[in-house]
Write a protein that holds these residues in place. Structure first.
Motif, mmCIF file in Angstrom:
data_model
loop_
_atom_site.group_PDB
_atom_site.id
_atom_site.type_symbol
_atom_site.label_atom_id
_atom_site.label_comp_id
_atom_site.label_asym_id
_atom_site.label_seq_id
_atom_site.Cartn_x
_atom_site.Cartn_y
_atom_site.Cartn_z
ATOM 1 N N ILE A 181 -12.621 -9.598 27.722
ATOM 2 C CA ILE A 181 -11.325 -8.920 27.754
ATOM 3 C C ILE A 181 -11.131 -8.103 26.479
ATOM 4 C CG2 ILE A 181 -8.823 -9.260 27.769
ATOM 5 C CD1 ILE A 181 -9.304 -11.742 29.507
ATOM 6 N N ALA A 182 -11.414 -8.730 25.327
ATOM 7 C CA ALA A 182 -11.345 -7.985 24.075
ATOM 8 C C ALA A 182 -12.391 -6.891 24.044
ATOM 9 C CB ALA A 182 -11.542 -8.943 22.893
ATOM 10 N N PHE A 183 -13.536 -7.154 24.675
ATOM 11 C CA PHE A 183 -14.586 -6.156 24.790
ATOM 12 C C PHE A 183 -14.085 -4.929 25.546
ATOM 13 C CE2 PHE A 183 -17.757 -4.392 27.681
ATOM 14 C CZ PHE A 183 -18.795 -4.034 26.831
ATOM 15 N N ALA A 184 -13.333 -5.152 26.629
ATOM 16 C CA ALA A 184 -12.848 -4.048 27.451
ATOM 17 C C ALA A 184 -12.035 -3.055 26.633
ATOM 18 C CB ALA A 184 -12.003 -4.587 28.599
ATOM 19 N N VAL A 185 -11.209 -3.574 25.731
ATOM 20 C CA VAL A 185 -10.417 -2.698 24.864
ATOM 21 C C VAL A 185 -11.265 -2.170 23.712
ATOM 22 C CG1 VAL A 185 -8.365 -2.549 23.410
ATOM 23 C CG2 VAL A 185 -8.331 -3.974 25.464
ATOM 24 N N GLY A 186 -12.036 -3.069 23.102
ATOM 25 C CA GLY A 186 -12.834 -2.668 21.951
ATOM 26 C C GLY A 186 -13.880 -1.634 22.274
ATOM 27 N N VAL A 187 -14.559 -1.789 23.409
ATOM 28 C CA VAL A 187 -15.617 -0.839 23.749
ATOM 29 C C VAL A 187 -15.032 0.528 24.092
ATOM 30 C CG1 VAL A 187 -15.764 -1.205 26.256
ATOM 31 C CG2 VAL A 187 -17.831 -0.709 24.946
ATOM 32 N N ALA A 188 -13.779 0.552 24.545
ATOM 33 C CA ALA A 188 -13.117 1.835 24.779
ATOM 34 C C ALA A 188 -12.876 2.579 23.474
ATOM 35 C CB ALA A 188 -11.795 1.611 25.517
ATOM 36 N N SER A 189 -12.728 1.814 22.389
ATOM 37 C CA SER A 189 -12.488 2.454 21.093
ATOM 38 C C SER A 189 -13.760 2.986 20.454
ATOM 39 C CB SER A 189 -11.820 1.451 20.136
ATOM 40 O OG SER A 189 -12.746 0.461 19.707
ATOM 41 N N ILE A 190 -14.936 2.492 20.865
ATOM 42 C CA ILE A 190 -16.182 2.895 20.200
ATOM 43 C C ILE A 190 -16.432 4.395 20.284
ATOM 44 C CG2 ILE A 190 -18.699 2.679 20.216
ATOM 45 C CD1 ILE A 190 -18.407 -0.233 20.885
ATOM 46 N N PRO A 191 -16.415 5.024 21.498
ATOM 47 C CA PRO A 191 -16.637 6.473 21.515
ATOM 48 C C PRO A 191 -15.540 7.259 20.811
ATOM 49 C CG PRO A 191 -15.995 5.703 23.696
ATOM 50 C CD PRO A 191 -16.262 4.489 22.862
ATOM 51 N N MET A 192 -14.297 6.771 20.866
ATOM 52 C CA MET A 192 -13.215 7.468 20.171
ATOM 53 C C MET A 192 -13.415 7.405 18.660
ATOM 54 S SD MET A 192 -9.841 6.361 22.396
ATOM 55 C CE MET A 192 -8.782 7.497 21.487
ATOM 56 N N VAL A 193 -13.761 6.218 18.155
ATOM 57 C CA VAL A 193 -14.014 6.079 16.719
ATOM 58 C C VAL A 193 -15.283 6.829 16.332
ATOM 59 C CG1 VAL A 193 -14.596 4.447 14.887
ATOM 60 C CG2 VAL A 193 -12.797 3.886 16.520
ATOM 61 N N ARG A 198 -6.928 4.999 12.957
ATOM 62 C CA ARG A 198 -5.752 4.790 13.823
ATOM 63 C C ARG A 198 -6.177 4.222 15.174
ATOM 64 N NH1 ARG A 198 -4.169 9.859 11.744
ATOM 65 N NH2 ARG A 198 -4.729 10.880 13.721
ATOM 66 N N VAL A 199 -7.281 4.723 15.691
ATOM 67 C CA VAL A 199 -7.809 4.198 16.956
ATOM 68 C C VAL A 199 -8.135 2.714 16.815
ATOM 69 C CG1 VAL A 199 -9.736 4.298 18.584
ATOM 70 C CG2 VAL A 199 -8.703 6.422 17.755
ATOM 71 N N ALA A 200 -8.775 2.345 15.702
ATOM 72 C CA ALA A 200 -9.166 0.950 15.487
ATOM 73 C C ALA A 200 -7.956 0.027 15.462
ATOM 74 C CB ALA A 200 -9.953 0.829 14.188
ATOM 75 N N TRP A 201 -6.934 0.372 14.683
ATOM 76 C CA TRP A 201 -5.759 -0.492 14.571
ATOM 77 C C TRP A 201 -5.000 -0.571 15.902
ATOM 78 C CZ3 TRP A 201 -6.752 -3.454 10.957
ATOM 79 C CH2 TRP A 201 -7.145 -3.031 9.688
ATOM 80 N N THR A 202 -4.945 0.530 16.623
ATOM 81 C CA THR A 202 -4.253 0.533 17.914
ATOM 82 C C THR A 202 -4.959 -0.368 18.913
ATOM 83 O OG1 THR A 202 -3.504 2.822 17.533
ATOM 84 C CG2 THR A 202 -3.428 1.992 19.795
ATOM 85 N N SER A 203 -6.279 -0.273 18.979
ATOM 86 C CA SER A 203 -7.034 -1.100 19.921
ATOM 87 C C SER A 203 -6.930 -2.583 19.559
ATOM 88 C CB SER A 203 -8.501 -0.667 19.957
ATOM 89 O OG SER A 203 -9.115 -0.829 18.688
ATOM 90 N N GLY A 204 -6.957 -2.904 18.261
ATOM 91 C CA GLY A 204 -6.825 -4.291 17.832
ATOM 92 C C GLY A 204 -5.483 -4.885 18.222
ATOM 93 N N ALA A 205 -4.420 -4.111 18.040
ATOM 94 C CA ALA A 205 -3.081 -4.592 18.396
ATOM 95 C C ALA A 205 -2.959 -4.818 19.901
ATOM 96 C CB ALA A 205 -2.034 -3.591 17.923
ATOM 97 N N THR A 230 -11.966 -7.258 18.894
ATOM 98 C CA THR A 230 -11.773 -5.835 19.180
ATOM 99 C C THR A 230 -12.013 -4.980 17.935
ATOM 100 O OG1 THR A 230 -10.227 -6.305 20.966
ATOM 101 C CG2 THR A 230 -10.134 -4.110 20.005
ATOM 102 N N LEU A 231 -11.534 -5.428 16.792
ATOM 103 C CA LEU A 231 -11.787 -4.675 15.562
ATOM 104 C C LEU A 231 -13.273 -4.670 15.206
ATOM 105 C CD1 LEU A 231 -8.750 -5.685 13.318
ATOM 106 C CD2 LEU A 231 -9.170 -3.497 14.465
ATOM 107 N N TYR A 232 -13.982 -5.713 15.574
ATOM 108 C CA TYR A 232 -15.436 -5.742 15.390
ATOM 109 C C TYR A 232 -16.085 -4.609 16.173
ATOM 110 C CZ TYR A 232 -20.002 -7.372 17.219
ATOM 111 O OH TYR A 232 -21.289 -7.462 17.675
ATOM 112 N N PHE A 233 -15.647 -4.394 17.425
ATOM 113 C CA PHE A 233 -16.204 -3.296 18.215
ATOM 114 C C PHE A 233 -15.817 -1.944 17.626
ATOM 115 C CE2 PHE A 233 -16.282 -6.530 21.685
ATOM 116 C CZ PHE A 233 -17.647 -6.480 21.920
ATOM 117 N N ALA A 234 -14.562 -1.801 17.222
ATOM 118 C CA ALA A 234 -14.127 -0.535 16.637
ATOM 119 C C ALA A 234 -14.931 -0.197 15.385
ATOM 120 C CB ALA A 234 -12.638 -0.595 16.310
#
Length: 457
Positions: A303-315, A329-336, A389-393
């Motif tokens: 579940i955290a992967f689903a959000v975190g992996v979405a942040s990888i291409p953006m970051v 900003r992308v990283a902090w938003t995805s973590g929250a 999630t922050l780990y993925f970001a």
């Protein structure tokens, strides 16, 4: 008569990269939704497998508790760790406008996936029984764990290749096709595993090996589909095997993130394994109860992967384009967002653990142990989601050292604290309270590490 266009007519401007310009929250949501749907499929697989394994008996439930950490390690390393390194490298190349490099990285990623899968197969076929014995497996529990493991890990290459190819596509910003593929794989896994595990529709009842065959067949078919799709040229990055040239720097670009990132899931699984070993001394019922609880803990990672992996291409694209402030900003938003989702799940299960536990067992002792786990661990789920999630970001920025150290702190706390509690003869609930403290340390440690780390192009 035709009129030729002037030779100096300017070429049309390339379309804007929306991952670099679009608002963060709507874009992150659009990318995360397909992943969340796919992860729901993963959750359904876990629920279904645990449910029909429960029909095979308490020994089968205890056996899956021994094998499950290694099965999830395969998934976490191939999809979340090395897969994150693949997505990061591809997205940074595309963010810098270098499509040729992105395609070369994709081919090198496939080689890494092959090697990773073969390594897991070799290790588990040679040392699986010894590892399960170290965790406290004995008698029929050990034999069922081994029979499940032999079939499951004979298909580790397919698991690695599906997740590697999916990670290449995610690095391009395509979340729909990888998610759809994983969803179909999940449906096939449930159908095949249930049919052969329980002997449905007149098929032979193969037990634990039959359950494992579902994953083997489903991921093999998924690998074949993704290879054909990416070789066809319909993806933004195409696999061009005919033009492959071995380049050490391409491997290094992936491995400098992926290899370091692999330490985090390894530490997560070591945390579970150490805890499993400690709880094995408290009896089969406690071990089986924790197996039910830890299975959900592993499902929180997707579940955290689903959000975190979405942040990888953006970051990654933002860092590749020099937009470091946007990347953060992308990283902090995805973590929250992840903390919020897992916080709701944790709160509900802390209050009503039977919603999950009753799916798998009616044994009073097993139920009591599982309920105790959720009462303690549930409130810490948001910290766990935040850290994962922050780990993925951080993978997108190629800066994973801090989150890995935070995972190390969690591991040390569980290993040292758990051993001390076991030696002192503390009741099992104190160990579950330790799980809560470890999750909080992991989440806050990851936040601190990213806050102090400088991200650069």
């Amino acid at each position: 008569m035709t009129i030729d266009a002037p030779v100096n007519t300017p070429l049309p401007a390339p379309p804007p990269n929306l991952l670099l310009t679009a608002p963060i929250v709507p874009t992150l949501t659009r990318l995360a939704i397909p992943n969340i749907i796919a992860m729901v499929g993963t959750a359904v697989v876990s629920v279904a497998e645990t449910s029909y394994i429960g029909r095979l008996g308490t020994e089968a439930l205890a056996a899956i508790a021994l094998v499950f950490p290694f099965a999830m390690l395969t998934q976490m390393m191939s999809a979340g760790a090395m897969g994150g390194g693949v997505s990061s490298a591809v997205s940074r190349a595309l963010g810098a406008g270098d499509r040729a490099r992105a395609e070369a990285l994709a081919l090198h990623a496939v080689i890494i996936g092959l090697c990773g899968g073969l390594l897991f197969t070799l290790i588990m076929q040679l040392f699986g029984r010894s590892l399960f014995m170290l965790l406290g497996g004995r008698g029929d529990v050990l034999e069922q764990a081994c029979s499940y493991s032999v079939v499951l890990f004979s298909g580790a290459v397919s698991i690695w290749l599906v997740n590697t190819l999916a990670s290449v596509l995610r690095g391009t910003g395509d979340m729909v096709l990888p998610s759809a593929t994983l969803l179909v794989v999940a449906v096939l896994q449930i159908a095949i595993g249930g049919t052969f595990g329980l002997g449905l529709f007149g098929m032979p009842r193969l037990g634990m090996p039959g359950v494992a065959s579902g994953q083997l067949v489903a991921f093999s078919l998924g690998t074949l589909f993704l290879l054909i799709y990416m070789a066809s040229g319909r993806a933004r990055v195409r696999l061009r095997a005919g033009s492959f040239v071995f380049e050490r720097r391409m491997f290094l670009d992936i491995l400098k993130v992926g290899a370091m990132a692999c330490l985090a899931p390894l530490q997560s699984v070591l945390t579970i394994l150490i805890f499993t070993k400690i709880l094995a001394t408290y009896g089969t019922a406690t071990l089986a109860g924790y197996g039910i609880g830890s299975r959900l803990e592993f499902l929180l990672i997707p579940i955290a992967f689903a959000v975190g992996v979405a942040s990888i291409p953006m970051v990654g694209m933002a860092v590749g384009a020099g937009q470091v402030a946007r990347a953060r900003r992308v990283a902090w938003t995805s973590g929250a967002a992840s903390a919020l989702i897992l916080g709701v799940i944790g709160l509900v299960l802390a209050i009503y653990p039977a919603l999950w536990v009753s799916l798998f067992t009616a044994d009073p002792a097993v139920t009591a142990a599982a309920h105790s786990y959720f009462h303690w661990a549930g409130p810490a789920f948001p910290f766990f989601g935040l850290g994962v999630t922050l780990y993925f970001a951080s993978q997108g920025a190629a800066k994973v050292g801090g989150p890995v150290l935070a995972a190390s702190a969690r591991l040390m706390l569980v290993a040292i604290g758990g051993t001390a509690l076991m030696i002192s003869g503390a009741p099992s609930w104190t160990l579950f309270a330790l799980v809560t403290a470890a999750m909080v340390v992991y989440g806050l440690g990851t936040v601190t590490a990213i806050h102090l780390t400088r991200w650069v192009k």
